[in-house]
Enzyme design. Structure first.
Site, short mmCIF file in Angstrom:
data_model
loop_
_atom_site.label_atom_id
_atom_site.label_comp_id
_atom_site.label_asym_id
_atom_site.label_seq_id
_atom_site.Cartn_x
_atom_site.Cartn_y
_atom_site.Cartn_z
N ASN A 10 37.29 26.74 34.00
CA ASN A 10 37.17 28.20 33.96
C ASN A 10 35.97 28.57 33.09
O ASN A 10 36.06 28.57 31.86
CB ASN A 10 38.47 28.79 33.39
CG ASN A 10 38.43 30.31 33.30
OD1 ASN A 10 37.42 30.94 33.63
ND2 ASN A 10 39.51 30.89 32.85
N ARG A 88 37.97 28.33 38.60
CA ARG A 88 38.37 29.74 38.68
C ARG A 88 37.12 30.58 38.89
O ARG A 88 36.13 30.44 38.15
CB ARG A 88 39.04 30.16 37.38
CG ARG A 88 39.38 31.63 37.39
CD ARG A 88 39.41 32.19 36.01
NE ARG A 88 39.64 33.62 36.07
CZ ARG A 88 39.25 34.47 35.13
NH1 ARG A 88 38.61 34.03 34.06
NH2 ARG A 88 39.47 35.74 35.26
N HIS A 177 43.06 39.44 38.37
CA HIS A 177 44.32 38.75 38.01
C HIS A 177 45.09 38.24 39.23
O HIS A 177 46.29 37.99 39.15
CB HIS A 177 45.27 39.68 37.20
CG HIS A 177 44.75 40.03 35.85
ND1 HIS A 177 44.84 41.31 35.33
CD2 HIS A 177 44.16 39.29 34.89
CE1 HIS A 177 44.31 41.34 34.12
NE2 HIS A 177 43.88 40.12 33.83
N ARG A 238 39.35 48.12 26.49
CA ARG A 238 38.88 48.93 27.63
C ARG A 238 39.70 50.20 27.75
O ARG A 238 40.92 50.20 27.55
CB ARG A 238 38.99 48.15 28.93
CG ARG A 238 38.12 46.92 29.01
CD ARG A 238 38.14 46.33 30.41
NE ARG A 238 37.55 45.00 30.43
CZ ARG A 238 38.21 43.90 30.82
NH1 ARG A 238 39.46 43.97 31.23
NH2 ARG A 238 37.60 42.74 30.80
N GLU A 382 47.94 30.33 35.47
CA GLU A 382 46.86 30.38 36.46
C GLU A 382 46.26 29.00 36.70
O GLU A 382 45.87 28.66 37.83
CB GLU A 382 45.77 31.36 35.99
CG GLU A 382 46.23 32.81 36.08
CD GLU A 382 45.51 33.75 35.13
OE1 GLU A 382 45.79 33.67 33.91
OE2 GLU A 382 44.69 34.54 35.58
#
Ligand code: ADP
Length: 396
Positions: A10, A88, A177, A238, A382
């Protein structure tokens, strides 16, 4: 020695996370991270047999980190177990609707999507090219964060802006996601004995980045993140949804440049900006418990926005077979989960206080009372999903 494991990679813009996972036994033989890959003080840290080790890499970029990883895998006799590599990838645009084995055409496709996630996709490509160089004999696959959401209907993914912006520039909601949602919804259905092909599941993936997803019959039908991960829920730093005219307000009233506004909304807003304290939910929970009112207000706004989105998604699904919490906050914060479920009591959620309190640190399970609409926690994984996809692809 059997080749039974997948090396999961990743790549971020300045870091590279890795793990070697056996997709069948779900065992992780090694995991780690190379950091500060832009600059002169890169390092790689790995965990093997419960022990952590770190090696300085100097001015290594992504390629240097992969070279160091090869050395670590060889030294620990792990190389001969690796049958394939799974990467990923953050953005696959509309091009990639599922995981796929890497070919020149696939690499070109990822490049073509780079304008949608410039920092991420270019880092992924560095990782892929380095792996081709250092593991030339191994098949490699790519697993996209966006792919799961490609089943969304146009009414969910289109913005109400001139249609040619979608047609000519791909301006639309993509969502993120996706790998987590795929893993979590399947695991939840298995745990509850639900038929995934006839199910209505809401998932809240709550980490530093946070989003929610409506999943009907195992497919994403709506999600909160948009063209970029900035849209939707309140997150660590965010803002999530705001009036788009905030851009002109900040420019005209406050003199911010475009770059400064983007920085403010992505890195200085959310829980950090609202609370003035921290982006970490734990810090805010502790502060709120000690009477810090703005910390409590921040947590309440986080839950308010999430509950509002989930309620809308519930209407889209027509029923709720399960509401699933995952991600660092979703898996660990009983306080956030309770707050959200209480806001959604109209949908029949009745919190099991004890089960809710006792579910954290990787534990999965139902957190509502018998007779209640089901809410549960599923610890996401994941990396395992990427390993499973990769193995399935090489098995043909
Ligand atoms: P990322 O989006 O970076 O993958 P994670 O899923 O790892 O994020 O979640 C990280 C966040 O999880 C932290 O910022 C922290 O706010 C939250 N978190 C972790 N443990 C707890 C806890 N016990 N209580 C509340 N929040 C927690």
């Amino acid at each position: 020695m059997s080749k039974d494991s997948v090396l999961v990679i990743n790549c971020g813009s300045s870091s590279l996370k890795f793990a070697v996972i056996n997709p069948k036994t779900e065992e992780e033989s090694i995991s780690g991270i190379a950091e500060c890959l832009v600059g002169n003080d890169a390092s790689i840290t790995w965990k093997l047999n419960g022990e952590k080790q770190t090696l300085d890499l100097g001015a290594a970029g992504h390629e240097g980190a992969i070279e160091a990883l090869v050395g670590i895998l060889r030294e620990n006799n792990l190389m001969e177990h690796i049958e394939a590599i799974g990467h990923r990838i953050v953005h696959g645009g509309e091009k990639f609707t599922q995981s796929t084995l890497i070919t020149d055409e696939v690499i070109q496709g990822i490049e073509d999507c780079s304008h949608l996630a410039p920092l991420h996709n270019s880092a992924h490509l560095l990782g892929i090219r380095a792996c081709i160089k250092y593991f030339p004999e191994l098949p490699q696959s790519v697993v996209f964060d966006t792919a799961f959401h490609q089943t969304m209907p146009a009414e969910s993914y289109l913005y109400a802006v001139p249609y040619n912006l979608y047609e000519e520039h791909g301006l639309r909601r993509y969502g993120m996601h996706g790998t987590s949602y795929r893993y979590v919804s399947k695991t939840a259905a298995d745990m509850l004995g639900l038929d995934l092909d006839n199910s209505a599941i809401l998932v809240a993936h709550l980490g530093n980045g946070a989003s929610a997803c409506a999943i009907k019959n195992g497919e994403s039908v709506d999600t909160t993140m948009g063209l970029t991960p900035l849209e939707g829920l309140v997150m660590g730093t965010r803002s999530g949804d705001i009036d788009p005219n905030v851009f002109s307000f900040l420019n005209k009233q406050c003199g911010y440049s475009l770059d400064e506004i983007i920085d403010l909304l992505n890195k200085k807003s959310g829980m950090l900006g609202l609370s003035g304290l921290d982006n970490d939910c734990r810090v805010l929970e502790n502060a709120a418990a000690e009477g810090h009112q703005r910390a409590q207000l921040t947590l309440d706004i986080f839950c308010h926005v999430l509950a509002k989105k989930l309620a809308g998604f519930a209407a889209e699904l027509g029923r709720i077979d399960a509401l699933v919490f995952t991600g660092g906050i979703g898996e660990n914060s009983s306080m956030i989960r309770k707050n959200v479920m209480e806001r959604l009591s109209i949908f029949g959620f009745d919190v099991d206080e004890q089960a809710n309190e006792e579910t954290f640190r990787g534990k999965s399970g139902v957190i509502t009372k018998p007779g209640s609409t089901v809410a549960m926690v599923v610890a996401t994984n994941e990396e395992l999903m990427i390993a499973r996809d990769t193995e399935a692809l090489i098995a043909g």
